[in-house]
Write a protein that holds these residues in place. Structure first.
Motif, PDB file in Angstrom:
ATOM      1  N   PHE A 155     -17.032 -35.568  31.885  1.00 16.46           N
ATOM      2  CA  PHE A 155     -16.558 -36.650  31.204  1.00 16.46           C
ATOM      3  C   PHE A 155     -15.377 -36.980  30.724  1.00 16.46           C
ATOM      4  O   PHE A 155     -13.842 -37.390  30.316  1.00 16.46           O
ATOM      5  N   TYR A 156     -14.289 -35.649  30.843  1.00 14.75           N
ATOM      6  CA  TYR A 156     -12.731 -35.447  29.606  1.00 14.75           C
ATOM      7  C   TYR A 156     -12.432 -35.285  31.170  1.00 14.75           C
ATOM      8  O   TYR A 156     -10.969 -34.658  30.479  1.00 14.75           O
ATOM      9  N   LEU A 157     -12.538 -34.617  32.264  1.00 13.91           N
ATOM     10  CA  LEU A 157     -11.576 -33.797  32.713  1.00 13.91           C
ATOM     11  C   LEU A 157     -10.695 -34.345  34.048  1.00 13.91           C
ATOM     12  O   LEU A 157      -9.609 -33.631  33.610  1.00 13.91           O
ATOM     13  N   ARG A 158     -10.209 -36.117  33.250  1.00 17.35           N
ATOM     14  CA  ARG A 158      -9.166 -36.493  33.788  1.00 17.35           C
ATOM     15  C   ARG A 158      -7.793 -36.680  32.340  1.00 17.35           C
ATOM     16  O   ARG A 158      -7.251 -35.601  32.750  1.00 17.35           O
ATOM     17  N   SER A 159      -8.548 -36.447  31.266  1.00 19.62           N
ATOM     18  CA  SER A 159      -7.217 -35.616  30.221  1.00 19.62           C
ATOM     19  C   SER A 159      -7.164 -34.278  30.076  1.00 19.62           C
ATOM     20  O   SER A 159      -6.307 -34.002  29.362  1.00 19.62           O
ATOM     21  N   ILE A 160      -8.210 -33.552  30.579  1.00 26.10           N
ATOM     22  CA  ILE A 160      -8.005 -32.191  30.669  1.00 26.10           C
ATOM     23  C   ILE A 160      -6.651 -31.824  31.850  1.00 26.10           C
ATOM     24  O   ILE A 160      -5.684 -30.948  31.766  1.00 26.10           O
ATOM     25  N   SER A 161      -7.064 -32.439  32.771  1.00 25.46           N
ATOM     26  CA  SER A 161      -5.997 -32.358  33.749  1.00 25.46           C
ATOM     27  C   SER A 161      -4.535 -33.184  33.370  1.00 25.46           C
ATOM     28  O   SER A 161      -3.736 -32.033  33.946  1.00 25.46           O
ATOM     29  N   ASP A 162      -5.147 -33.811  32.683  1.00 24.97           N
ATOM     30  CA  ASP A 162      -3.696 -34.048  32.604  1.00 24.97           C
ATOM     31  C   ASP A 162      -2.689 -32.908  31.270  1.00 24.97           C
ATOM     32  O   ASP A 162      -1.341 -32.563  31.746  1.00 24.97           O
ATOM     33  N   SER A 163      -3.536 -32.758  29.902  1.00 21.13           N
ATOM     34  CA  SER A 163      -2.896 -31.682  29.910  1.00 21.13           C
ATOM     35  C   SER A 163      -2.589 -30.141  29.914  1.00 21.13           C
ATOM     36  O   SER A 163      -1.576 -29.946  29.222  1.00 21.13           O
ATOM     37  N   LEU A 164      -3.647 -29.638  31.065  1.00 20.08           N
ATOM     38  CA  LEU A 164      -2.987 -28.888  32.097  1.00 20.08           C
ATOM     39  C   LEU A 164      -1.699 -28.863  32.669  1.00 20.08           C
ATOM     40  O   LEU A 164      -0.775 -28.406  32.986  1.00 20.08           O
TER      41      LEU A 164
END
Lengths: 282, 173
Positions: free
Chosen positions: A61-70
């Motif tokens: 569920f957090y994939l989007r915010s993870i990839s943003d921060s990456l």
């Protein structure tokens, strides 16, 4: 004697209740949350497994915010590549020994996933999915792409427990980016994005909006890791120090991937320290 | 009495999993921490001996502590509501009422259950948050936290009860 016996029979329930309650407070007293995280291995190994399973599901569920921060972090790392730096050295034509390197690695980083997080307790402990097998030991610092996170307090083979900055017992030395005035940062215990910087001398030129970074004095973090920005400065007339309130840049409610800081020269520093402050004999 | 054990054991496990995996991860705000686990103590049979209530409360609380890493705190709070439960039931129940085996939303009625749950959760969370903070320093925030958490916990508990209680006809309408 008979009266005592009658008293016990009559109030046995209350006495039993008080006795058990006393037992609980003994447990609380002996195993404060910090100590529990630091010493109880069984709890960690079992609950660590449960939490990593639940986190595996939740992390989608957090994939989007993870990839943003990456992506953001990739950008900042790219900026530090050799190619994006300008070498100001003037080649004077002298012969230099190629083995004498200009930079030596002094910190390395171990990426880990947060499998359990909390921000509402008085001492917040995070669990990571990497442990001693990946080279994590106690007393290592932990940072996120946006700022400092905490300090490792316990490791098992595949998991580790981190006392977050949002803890009563956490303290780290911090300084202002624009000058070298430093103080000690600790959590104010209420809001998950606010901390207090103590022991800053009164004459230090501090303004709202100044950046606060790590000092590098403790062996936990390298120098200049982001901590937060100054939110409020309060000077009490009778105290010699400022009370600086800092807004933390790490979003503790939304941590997914963090980096455990491995200070390669820590032992050398500790040796030096033990010469100056010899450990007390036990 | 013996026949009640499997059902209560099952309820204990379900509530424990719900609390640890779901409700303890719900962060509406730092002032709202929902707790549904005490429902286990609320739903123990009426005939449970009082000394046994103490031990069951303590054991259940410590089990929750084990998973939440808060040694003794939930144990102390669950023990407290285990001790207080018979007094509370005595006070809020009209004289001469006949009981089912265990408290049941549809047998006791929504009013009775709301009062029962609210008072118990208020006691539980006051006890828990005060012990957790270890001080009355931030009294205002502490009160806000207790009231907010109690309100949300009671709502969740009543919702759970509404969906999972056995629907029997009320004997005394």
């Amino acid at each position: 004697m008979y009266n005592l016996f009658r008293f016990i029979v009559r109030y046995y329930l209350l006495l039993l209740f008080l006795l058990l309650e006393f037992f609980c407070f003994y447990l609380i007293y002996r195993n404060s949350r910090f100590h529990q995280a630091a010493y109880s291995n069984t709890g960690n190994a079992l609950s660590g497994r449960v939490y990593s399973t639940s986190q595996n599901v939740a992390s989608y569920f957090y994939l989007r915010s993870i990839s943003d921060s990456l992506v953001k972090e990739n950008a900042s790392l790219r900026a530090r590549l050799q190619e994006s730096l300008y070498d100001t050295r003037v080649d004077t034509g002298s012969v230099s020994d190629s083995s004498a390197r200009r930079y030596v690695q002094s910190y390395s980083y171990i990426a880990a996933k947060v499998i359990r997080n909390s921000i509402v307790e008085p001492t917040n402990i995070l669990y990571l999915d990497k442990g001693s097998a990946q080279g994590i030991t106690k007393q290592m610092g932990v940072i996120s792409p946006t700022g400092i996170v905490g300090q490792v307090v316990n490791v098992t083979e595949h998991y580790s427990a981190v006392m977050s900055v949002l803890s009563k017992d956490f303290k780290v030395s911090a300084r202002f980016k624009k000058n070298d005035y430093f103080g000690y940062l600790r959590w104010d215990g209420i809001f998950p994005d606010e901390a207090i910087l103590e022991d800053v001398p009164k004459h230090a030129p501090v303004k709202v909006g100044d950046t606060v970074v790590t000092s590098g004095y403790s062996q936990l973090f390298p120098r200049n890791v982001m901590i937060g920005v100054v939110k409020k400065v309060h000077a009490e007339p009778e105290k010699g120090f400022l009370d600086v309130s800092v807004r933390l840049t790490s979003d503790f409610g939304n941590l997914n991937y963090v980096y455990v800081v491995n200070n390669i020269r820590k032992e050398e520093m500790q040796q030096l320290d033990s010469v100056i402050n010899p450990p007390k004999a036990h | 009495m013996i026949a009640q054990i499997p059902m209560n054991l099952f309820r204990l496990i379900v509530l424990l999993l719900l609390q640890v995996l779901l409700f303890s991860n719900m962060r509406f705000s730092i002032f709202v921490n929902p707790y549904v686990f005490p429902l286990f103590v609320l739903l123990l049979p009426f005939e449970t001996p009082r000394w046994l209530l103490l031990f069951i409360g303590l054991g259940a609380g410590l089990l929750l502590d084990f998973f939440l890493g808060s040694w003794g705190m939930h144990g102390a709070a669950c023990l407290f509501i285990g001790y207080a439960r018979p007094f509370l039931i005595n006070i809020i129940t009209p004289k001469g009422t006949e009981f089912e085996v265990s408290p049941n939303l549809f047998a006791q009625g929504i009013t009775w259950f709301s009062i029962y749950t609210t008072v118990t959760m208020l006691i539980y969370l006051t006890f828990y948050f005060v012990v957790e903070a270890g001080t009355f320093y931030n009294l205002f925030w502490l009160l806000l936290k207790i009231i907010g958490s109690t309100a949300v916990s009671v709502i969740f508990i009543l919702i759970l009860l509404y969906f999972f209680s056995a629907r029997k006809k009320r004997k005394y309408a």
